[in-house]
Design a protein around this motif. Structure first.
Motif, PDB file in Angstrom:
ATOM      1  N   ASP A 163       0.847  -1.197   0.000  1.00  0.00           N
ATOM      2  CA  ASP A 163       0.000   0.000   0.000  1.00  0.00           C
ATOM      3  C   ASP A 163       0.879   1.242   0.000  1.00  0.00           C
ATOM      4  O   ASP A 163       1.842   1.346   0.772  1.00  0.00           O
ATOM      5  CB  ASP A 163      -0.897   0.047   1.243  1.00  0.00           C
ATOM      6  N   ARG A 210      -4.118   1.584  -3.195  1.00  0.00           N
ATOM      7  CA  ARG A 210      -3.939   0.159  -3.478  1.00  0.00           C
ATOM      8  C   ARG A 210      -4.628  -0.159  -4.798  1.00  0.00           C
ATOM      9  O   ARG A 210      -5.804   0.125  -4.968  1.00  0.00           O
ATOM     10  CB  ARG A 210      -4.548  -0.691  -2.359  1.00  0.00           C
ATOM     11  N   SER A 211      -3.876  -0.735  -5.728  1.00  0.00           N
ATOM     12  CA  SER A 211      -4.409  -1.106  -7.046  1.00  0.00           C
ATOM     13  C   SER A 211      -5.132   0.060  -7.704  1.00  0.00           C
ATOM     14  O   SER A 211      -6.212  -0.095  -8.275  1.00  0.00           O
ATOM     15  CB  SER A 211      -5.370  -2.302  -6.912  1.00  0.00           C
ATOM     16  N   GLY A 212      -4.547   1.259  -7.598  1.00  0.00           N
ATOM     17  CA  GLY A 212      -5.109   2.438  -8.258  1.00  0.00           C
ATOM     18  C   GLY A 212      -6.261   3.094  -7.527  1.00  0.00           C
ATOM     19  O   GLY A 212      -6.740   4.140  -7.954  1.00  0.00           O
TER      20      GLY A 212
END
Length: 199
Positions: A63, A99-101
């Motif tokens: 993160d 996190r993940s965009g």
């Protein structure tokens, strides 16, 4: 009572300082695209299984930390961000993570800190040498808390004051003895001078 001793007593009466806590993560850096620009940002590189971050389930290794308690940290270095995550044990810490965009906010309660060397999980992609972390209590190598260090400091200061008082008493006794010797010498000199005057 000396001014130094009075100051020492006033400080020690205030009680122990609150314990410093954290969330049980180690931080590293990574270059990512933020708002169309490549930036070196701080991310979670390791977590202790027993730490508040891991226990909450809201923080994951990898993160990116965007904000700490509402403050944008995307331009800060690892050490500065780590300092911002520390606070009074039991106090809440609000993080904005990427996190993940997708950005998300989480709130985690801080726990006691100790230096730790073995994380529960880690991110091998973290920048080498850029990792800074403090693990929650239970990890090996426990450091004394701020209140423990404060208590030790007060005890050491009290012992120094006691030694200082002994030294002062010794100096006072030596000064008294020296003054008595001076008086005896002065009387002897006066008596000798008086005896020479009669002869």
């Amino acid at each position: 009572m000396t001014a130094l001793k009075a100051l020492h007593l006033a400080i020690c009466r205030q009680g122990p300082a609150p314990a410093v806590g954290g969330i049980g993560v180690a931080l590293g850096t990574e270059t990512v695209k933020l708002q169309g620009k490549s930036r070196k940002v701080v991310k979670v590189s390791q977590m202790a299984t027993t730490g508040p971050a891991a226990q909450s389930g809201a923080v994951k290794v990898g993160d990116v930390i965007l904000e700490v308690d509402g403050r944008d940290v995307t331009s800060l270095d690892v050490k500065s961000v780590k300092e911002l995550t520390k606070g009074v044990t039991g106090s809440p810490l609000r993080l904005k993570l990427l996190r993940s965009g997708a950005a998300q906010e989480v709130v985690i309660r801080r726990s006691d800190l100790v230096s730790g060397s073995l994380p529960a999980s880690s991110d091998a992609g973290s920048s080498a040498g850029g990792s800074v972390g403090v693990m929650p209590q239970g990890a090996a190598g426990r450091e004394p808390s701020a209140s423990e260090r404060g208590k030790e400091g007060c005890e050491a200061a009290a012992a120094l004051h006691e030694e200082l008082e002994k030294l002062r008493a010794g100096v006072a006794a030596q000064t008294k003895e020296l003054n008595e010797t001076r008086e005896e010498l002065s009387k002897a000199r006066d008596q000798g001078a008086a005896g020479e005057g009669k002869a």
